[in-house]
Write an enzyme that holds these catalytic residues in place. Structure first.
Site, PDB file in Angstrom:
ATOM      1  N   ASP A 111       0.813  -1.214   0.000  1.00 36.99           N
ATOM      2  CA  ASP A 111       0.000   0.000   0.000  1.00 36.99           C
ATOM      3  C   ASP A 111       0.846   1.262   0.000  1.00 36.99           C
ATOM      4  OD1 ASP A 111      -2.396  -1.225  -0.023  1.00 36.99           O
ATOM      5  OD2 ASP A 111      -2.680  -1.207   2.150  1.00 36.99           O
ATOM      6  N   LYS A 124      -3.668   3.497  -2.796  1.00 40.74           N
ATOM      7  CA  LYS A 124      -4.784   4.369  -3.180  1.00 40.74           C
ATOM      8  C   LYS A 124      -4.474   5.757  -2.634  1.00 40.74           C
ATOM      9  CE  LYS A 124      -8.012   0.550  -2.641  1.00 40.74           C
ATOM     10  NZ  LYS A 124      -8.177  -0.219  -1.416  1.00 40.74           N
ATOM     11  N   MET A 145      -7.577   8.575   9.245  1.00 43.36           N
ATOM     12  CA  MET A 145      -8.052   9.272   8.046  1.00 43.36           C
ATOM     13  C   MET A 145      -8.914  10.479   8.436  1.00 43.36           C
ATOM     14  SD  MET A 145      -8.924   5.889   5.771  1.00 43.36           S
ATOM     15  CE  MET A 145      -9.370   4.856   7.151  1.00 43.36           C
TER      16      MET A 145
HETATM   17  N1  SAH Z   1      -4.161  -0.304   8.981  1.00 40.82           N
HETATM   18  C1  SAH Z   1      -3.627   0.990   9.328  1.00 40.82           C
HETATM   19  C2  SAH Z   1      -4.610   2.109   9.010  1.00 40.82           C
HETATM   20  C3  SAH Z   1      -4.850   2.284   7.559  1.00 40.82           C
HETATM   21  S1  SAH Z   1      -5.909   3.626   7.214  1.00 40.82           S
HETATM   22  C4  SAH Z   1      -3.230   0.989  10.796  1.00 40.82           C
HETATM   23  O1  SAH Z   1      -3.518   0.044  11.526  1.00 40.82           O
HETATM   24  O2  SAH Z   1      -2.591   1.935  11.221  1.00 40.82           O
HETATM   25  C5  SAH Z   1      -4.761   4.904   6.869  1.00 40.82           C
HETATM   26  C6  SAH Z   1      -4.666   5.867   8.022  1.00 40.82           C
HETATM   27  O3  SAH Z   1      -3.806   5.343   9.011  1.00 40.82           O
HETATM   28  C7  SAH Z   1      -4.078   7.200   7.688  1.00 40.82           C
HETATM   29  O4  SAH Z   1      -5.015   8.070   7.099  1.00 40.82           O
HETATM   30  C8  SAH Z   1      -3.654   7.688   9.040  1.00 40.82           C
HETATM   31  O5  SAH Z   1      -4.757   8.149   9.772  1.00 40.82           O
HETATM   32  C9  SAH Z   1      -3.205   6.398   9.681  1.00 40.82           C
HETATM   33  N2  SAH Z   1      -1.741   6.218   9.613  1.00 40.82           N
HETATM   34  C10 SAH Z   1      -1.041   5.304   8.922  1.00 40.82           C
HETATM   35  N3  SAH Z   1       0.286   5.419   9.171  1.00 40.82           N
HETATM   36  C11 SAH Z   1       0.415   6.435  10.044  1.00 40.82           C
HETATM   37  C12 SAH Z   1       1.528   7.037  10.705  1.00 40.82           C
HETATM   38  N4  SAH Z   1       2.776   6.619  10.508  1.00 40.82           N
HETATM   39  N5  SAH Z   1       1.277   8.080  11.539  1.00 40.82           N
HETATM   40  C13 SAH Z   1       0.026   8.507  11.769  1.00 40.82           C
HETATM   41  N6  SAH Z   1      -1.037   7.973  11.175  1.00 40.82           N
HETATM   42  C14 SAH Z   1      -0.864   6.946  10.329  1.00 40.82           C
END
Ligand code: SAH
Length: 458
Positions: free
Chosen positions: A247, A269, A382
């Site tokens: 991703d 995406k 998000m």
């Molecule tokens: N499966 C992922 C979430 C995917 S949805 C998880 O468990 O973290 C994508 C969202 O994850 C982003 O919009 C943001 O809100 C968050 N995200 C992913 N990586 C991040 C990071 N390093 N720091 C802060 N937020 C993060």
């Protein structure tokens, strides 16, 4: 990368070393381990070099250097104790297209010699392109302690086993996968010390069940980005994968842990841009697994949180492809760690909600009534684009406008940014802080004194 590290075959090669003093001696210590014919040219040499000449380990031509010495040489070391002479030799060698190393004169060198951890036939060479010889030495010292003396012996053991595996598995890709499974995710320093029989037994066992891991998909949590936050299981799966489907938010540092030969498929995406659909992703997974490949579906954070994992699992199960799941550190956990906050606090919140700011229909509706109650706490994924909506909904349902909100962008990554604000100022402060990247909104979480900072006596 200005310098290309290569391992040069020295059999039958002539290597010319001009000089017999300390600079030359240092180079010769390594050169003598090779299979080259070594010629030393100098009027006098140090006692060590003289001894090597006596024992026939090198040929000492006792006179001053002449350009004709370069004839037939594959490599040249200009290692006299005189910089000017070294520069002249380097120029003469370069003019003849012979790679040359001039002691202490990086600019005159066509090649430089790395620091070496020698467990022949296993060699680890360390180069810093001349930026930090001290760092190279420190790395060497570190690796010297990590690689046991048995390392070379271990490589020889696997060589014999490789021949055996080759007969059973003629296909190179199959064999690469096989060995990746043998080595993948193991504690290498312990493995390097195992007796031959143990290694043989392991190879036999793996050969006996060699089809088992073919043709499956592992949903792997890549964590918040910092490769240190990966599980050992995730590392192992990455190392053994034939195909890595990843991703947008999977960091380069994590991707690096896959094999170079693996196939990498980007299915990210980007919000607000046309991108690959979920059905197409499912199809890729099914197709690759059906080819008998070990597929890793790499998702940021934990694969089971806002990762559309169900859709992928359903698609794979529908056609009987085995699926395995390796959890990861979700971004809310990384964000909380970044601000030293406990996600749950006795007396404050008995629950924490993981919310998404968006869903398929747009801004996501939530149970605002309970979230708005005093002590309501949530981690919003998000949520940057939905900040004003969330603020409005919470305040409409009675949440205090001074409720603390902490936003952690790029949690765990080198570009991590933390913004402390309140519900009232959330949308404006997000804009002011220029937050665009992946971020978690921690609603109900305030700034906390650093855990390492000492309280000042007043
Ligand atoms: N499966 C992922 C979430 C995917 S949805 C998880 O468990 O973290 C994508 C969202 O994850 C982003 O919009 C943001 O809100 C968050 N995200 C992913 N990586 C991040 C990071 N390093 N720091 C802060 N937020 C993060």
């Amino acid at each position: 990368m200005q310098y290309l590290p290569i391992h040069f075959d020295t059999r039958g090669a002539k290597i010319l070393v001009v000089g017999g003093g300390p600079a030359a001696e240092a180079k010769l210590r390594t050169l003598l381990k090779t299979e080259a014919n070594i010629i030393v040219v100098d009027t006098s040499v140090g006692p060590e070099v003289a001894r090597w000449a006596e024992h026939g380990k090198l040929e000492w031509i006792k006179r001053d250097y002449k350009d004709s010495d370069l004839e037939g040489a594959s490599l040249v070391y200009a290692a006299t104790e005189d910089d000017a002479i070294n520069a002249v030799i380097a120029e003469a060698a370069s003019a003849r297209q012979i790679p040359v190393n001039a002691a202490d004169q990086k600019e005159a060198c066509r090649f430089i010699t790395p620091a070496l951890v020698d467990r022949a036939p296993v060699l680890v060479s360390i180069g810093t392109e001349g930026t930090s010889p001290a760092l190279a030495r420190a790395l060497k010292a570190d690796l010297e302690t990590k690689l046991p003396p048995e390392t070379g012996e271990f490589a020889l053991k696997t060589k014999q086993l490789r021949d055996k595996v080759k007969v059973i598995m003629p296909d190179l890709a199959d064999r690469q996968r096989f060995w990746a499974r043998i080595f993948g995710g193991k504690d290498l320093s312990a493995m390097l010390r195992v007796p031959r029989e143990t290694l043989e037994a392991e190879v036999e066992a793996e050969l006996a069940g060699r089809d088992e891991s073919a043709g499956k998909v592992i949903l792997v949590g890549a964590g918040p980005g910092n490769p240190d936050m990966l599980t050992t299981a995730a590392r192992r799966a990455l190392h053994a994968a034939d195909v890595i489907v990843y991703d947008r938010l999977v960091s380069d540092g994590v991707l690096e842990l896959g094999r170079r030969e693996a196939e990498y498929v980007y299915v990210g995406k980007t919000p607000g841009e046309p991108s690959i659909g979920q059905t197409a992703i499912n199809e890729i997974l099914v197709e690759k697994a059906r080819e008998g490949l070990a597929v890793v579906r790499l998702k940021s954070g934990d694969p089971l949180i806002f990762g559309r994992a169900d859709e992928e699992i359903d698609a794979l199960q529908a056609v009987d492809i085995p699926v395995e799941i390796i959890p990861g550190i979700t971004s809310a956990a990384a964000a909380a760690a970044a601000i030293n906050a406990s996600l749950t606090t006795r007396g404050t919140n008995k629950a924490i909600s993981f919310l998404t700011g968006h869903d398929a229909k747009g801004f996501a509706e939530q149970d605002w009534v309970s979230l708005a109650r005093p002590g309501g706490r949530a981690a919003v994924y998000m949520g940057v684009g939905a900040a004003r909506f969330i603020q409005g909904r919470l305040m409409l349902h009675g949440a205090e406008s001074d409720r603390p909100v902490t936003v952690v962008e790029n949690a765990s990554r080198p570009n991590q940014i933390i913004t402390y604000t309140t519900l009232r100022n959330l949308p404006e402060d997000l804009v002011a802080a220029g937050i665009k990247g992946p971020a978690i909104l921690l609603i109900g979480y305030a700034e906390r004194r650093s855990l390492t900072e000492k309280r000042l006596a007043v």
